[in-house]
Design an enzyme around this catalytic site. Structure first.
Site, PDB file in Angstrom:
ATOM      1  N   HIS A 190     -21.510  48.496  13.919  1.00  0.00           N
ATOM      2  CA  HIS A 190     -21.066  49.718  14.654  1.00  0.00           C
ATOM      3  C   HIS A 190     -20.049  50.354  13.935  1.00  0.00           C
ATOM      4  O   HIS A 190     -19.256  49.858  13.455  1.00  0.00           O
ATOM      5  CB  HIS A 190     -20.762  49.382  15.956  1.00  0.00           C
ATOM      6  CG  HIS A 190     -20.663  50.618  17.066  1.00  0.00           C
ATOM      7  ND1 HIS A 190     -21.797  51.118  17.539  1.00  0.00           N
ATOM      8  CD2 HIS A 190     -19.577  51.346  17.206  1.00  0.00           C
ATOM      9  CE1 HIS A 190     -21.289  52.298  18.317  1.00  0.00           C
ATOM     10  NE2 HIS A 190     -19.947  52.387  18.184  1.00  0.00           N
ATOM     11  N   ASP A 219     -21.324  53.664  30.455  1.00  0.00           N
ATOM     12  CA  ASP A 219     -20.787  53.878  29.203  1.00  0.00           C
ATOM     13  C   ASP A 219     -20.975  55.380  28.899  1.00  0.00           C
ATOM     14  O   ASP A 219     -20.417  56.509  28.349  1.00  0.00           O
ATOM     15  CB  ASP A 219     -20.993  53.219  27.876  1.00  0.00           C
ATOM     16  CG  ASP A 219     -20.355  53.677  26.539  1.00  0.00           C
ATOM     17  OD1 ASP A 219     -19.052  53.877  26.611  1.00  0.00           O
ATOM     18  OD2 ASP A 219     -21.001  53.963  25.601  1.00  0.00           O
ATOM     19  N   ARG A 226     -15.196  61.532  29.340  1.00  0.00           N
ATOM     20  CA  ARG A 226     -14.189  61.595  28.582  1.00  0.00           C
ATOM     21  C   ARG A 226     -14.052  62.677  27.564  1.00  0.00           C
ATOM     22  O   ARG A 226     -12.984  63.083  27.175  1.00  0.00           O
ATOM     23  CB  ARG A 226     -14.028  60.351  27.934  1.00  0.00           C
ATOM     24  CG  ARG A 226     -13.652  58.899  28.597  1.00  0.00           C
ATOM     25  CD  ARG A 226     -14.035  57.511  27.834  1.00  0.00           C
ATOM     26  NE  ARG A 226     -13.484  57.580  26.423  1.00  0.00           N
ATOM     27  CZ  ARG A 226     -13.928  56.856  25.560  1.00  0.00           C
ATOM     28  NH1 ARG A 226     -15.405  56.177  25.748  1.00  0.00           N
ATOM     29  NH2 ARG A 226     -13.457  56.789  24.201  1.00  0.00           N
ATOM     30  N   SER A 238     -16.213  50.903  25.155  1.00  0.00           N
ATOM     31  CA  SER A 238     -17.393  51.613  25.008  1.00  0.00           C
ATOM     32  C   SER A 238     -18.280  51.034  24.160  1.00  0.00           C
ATOM     33  O   SER A 238     -19.525  50.743  24.081  1.00  0.00           O
ATOM     34  CB  SER A 238     -16.895  53.016  24.716  1.00  0.00           C
ATOM     35  OG  SER A 238     -18.067  53.742  24.114  1.00  0.00           O
ATOM     36  N   LYS A 282     -21.984  48.585  24.615  1.00  0.00           N
ATOM     37  CA  LYS A 282     -23.156  48.896  24.103  1.00  0.00           C
ATOM     38  C   LYS A 282     -23.841  47.665  23.204  1.00  0.00           C
ATOM     39  O   LYS A 282     -25.034  47.461  23.363  1.00  0.00           O
ATOM     40  CB  LYS A 282     -23.053  50.235  23.115  1.00  0.00           C
ATOM     41  CG  LYS A 282     -23.068  51.427  23.772  1.00  0.00           C
ATOM     42  CD  LYS A 282     -23.001  52.564  22.925  1.00  0.00           C
ATOM     43  CE  LYS A 282     -21.686  52.812  22.218  1.00  0.00           C
ATOM     44  NZ  LYS A 282     -20.906  53.956  22.813  1.00  0.00           N
TER      45      LYS A 282
HETATM   46  N1  URA Z   1     -17.942  55.129  19.500  1.00  0.00           N
HETATM   47  C1  URA Z   1     -18.293  54.653  20.680  1.00  0.00           C
HETATM   48  O1  URA Z   1     -19.136  54.162  20.660  1.00  0.00           O
HETATM   49  N2  URA Z   1     -17.284  55.090  21.849  1.00  0.00           N
HETATM   50  C2  URA Z   1     -16.182  55.633  21.679  1.00  0.00           C
HETATM   51  O2  URA Z   1     -15.450  55.632  22.953  1.00  0.00           O
HETATM   52  C3  URA Z   1     -15.860  56.193  20.443  1.00  0.00           C
HETATM   53  C4  URA Z   1     -16.490  55.951  19.315  1.00  0.00           C
END
Ligand code: URA
Length: 434
Positions: free
Chosen positions: A82, A161, A168, A183, A187
């Site tokens: 990620h 999320d 946010r 977050s 995921k």
């Molecule tokens: N990437 C994400 O997946 N979540 C965030 O809050 C910031 C960057």
């Protein structure tokens, strides 16, 4: 339990219990808590922080808020990668075929982008015919047959999320360490990963603006990994300039194809190798970084990684002739040079501003229903530390929006700061934390 008491508790800097966090996540996701109360709680978290325990509980509550992908029938080791985001980030598209070409299964779901440019899924869709929206059965079948599939998620993964992130974004609460950490990790956990490598971006084009905050975020994610029994490694990388040269969907695909053939810009190579080394070690395929580097080099040099990418494109319906001959991609109608206003050494590039330009000339979307123009983007011609003379070409604007060309040229010119000083070469990979 009621939401007002939970908001008051966080407002007063007290620690929330697991039950209180689960209550908020469940009720907000189901629409039983209005946005104004959720916003108040999120702002209180932003201002007053969360303990590691609270952050892990928030992560698990969000990971459990929707469907979960179970990939254990494919392999015991499910590795995911990620990035915390930036400009010109095409690393997944280069790195994942490299990893798959070494026999490590890659079953990766990537998002569509909001903001600067498209996400990985949008970028892949600029290859004519490439289907990102495969059903889970086909996704898994492809991984079993050719060792790789890159799609966008059509499962309802971590819906909490999605909802909290969107909130946010509208209340100035994105760049919070516990909120970003939970977050990202929620995921990845919902997507079935048990080994996670994070490209943690740091600099003027990233959420984390300095090394101190990036390190804190890395430690928080590693801690969440400990508490949830997932192995997490973070590679902190500089986002003080766009990654590589191309910014924009199809332009980045072309740069990724060239990289897979072995022609990698120096910063791209550093990031790909640093992340790839950690993946090979986590997968138990290499004992250390040196051994991993050797394996990565060989699979790129002998074209196995490039062939794996072609296999992936073909399997997902894409027209492979575009990969063999990138001149087949139709270019934007207007390709305009941007010239330097001043001579000197490039000391600073306002990466976020470059990202915003790419977005308004067509490469990004501001709302989720906006259409991306795959041909639009920017090709950087001069990077940090280079010497330039007034009038040199620093970048090219690629767009189909003639009305935006002048504004884009001016904004890119303003993004470049030069000086008569010398700039020391800095490394793109800043630190690896495990
Ligand atoms: N990437 C994400 O997946 N979540 C965030 O809050 C910031 C960057």
């Amino acid at each position: 339990m009621d939401i007002v008491s939970i908001i008051e508790k966080k407002r007063d800097k007290k620690e929330l219990s697991k039950e209180e966090i689960e209550f908020f996540v469940k009720e907000y996701t189901e629409g039983n808590i209005p946005d104004y109360q959720a916003a108040a709680l999120i702002m209180a978290i932003y201002l007053n922080d969360m303990s590691k325990e609270e952050t892990a509980n928030l992560t698990m509550a969000m990971a459990d808020s929707g469907e979960k992908l179970d990939l254990r029938d494919i392999s015991d080791i499910i590795i995911d990668k990620h990035s915390t985001g930036g400009v010109g980030d095409k690393i997944t598209i280069i790195l994942m075929p490299i990893i798959a070409s070494l026999g490590i299964p890659v079953a990766k779901m990537s998002g569509r982008g909001l903001g600067f440019t498209g996400g990985t899924a949008d970028k892949l869709e600029s290859i004519p015919g490439y289907r990102v929206d495969l059903a889970i059965d086909e996704f898994k079948k492809n991984v079993s047959e050719i060792g790789i599939s890159l799609i966008t998620s059509n499962l309802n993964l971590a819906p909490a999320d999605k909802k909290i992130y969107a909130l946010r974004d509208t209340i100035g609460c994105v760049s919070s360490i516990p909120l970003i950490a939970s977050s990202v990790m929620s995921k990845k956990i919902a997507a079935g990963a048990n080994k996670i490598v994070i490209d943690l971006t740091c600099g003027n084009g990233a959420f984390m603006k300095n090394k101190h905050d990036a390190t804190e975020l890395a430690k928080t994610m590693i801690k969440i990994g400990d508490k949830t029994k997932k192995e997490v490694r973070c590679v902190i990388t500089s986002m003080d300039e766009p990654v590589g040269y191309a910014v924009g969907n199809q332009l980045e695909i072309i740069e990724a194809i060239e990289a897979l053939k072995g022609n990698m810009p120096k910063d791209v190579e550093e990031i790909v190798f640093a992340l790839g080394e950690q993946i090979l070690i986590m997968a138990g395929r290499a004992k250390n970084e040196d051994e991993a580097t050797g394996m990565l080099r060989v699979t790129i040099e002998n074209q196995k990684a490039f062939e794996k990418f072609k296999e992936l494109v073909a399997k997902q319906g894409g027209d492979v002739s575009y990969i063999d001959d990138v001149t087949k991609f139709r270019q934007a109608q207007f390709i305009e040079p941007v010239t330097a206003k001043k001579s000197g050494t490039i000391m600073e590039i306002d990466t976020e501003k470059i990202g915003k330009v790419a977005s308004y000339i067509g490469a990004g979307r501001l709302t989720k229903d906006d259409k991306i123009d795959p041909e639009a983007g920017i090709v950087i011609n001069k990077k940090l530390g280079e010497q330039i003379k007034k009038g040199d070409i620093i970048a090219y604007v690629h767009t189909n929006r003639k009305d935006k060309v002048e504004e884009a040229i001016k904004d890119i010119q303003e993004s470049y700061i030069t000086s008569s000083l010398f700039k020391k070469n800095t490394k793109t990979v800043i630190e690896v934390l495990k």
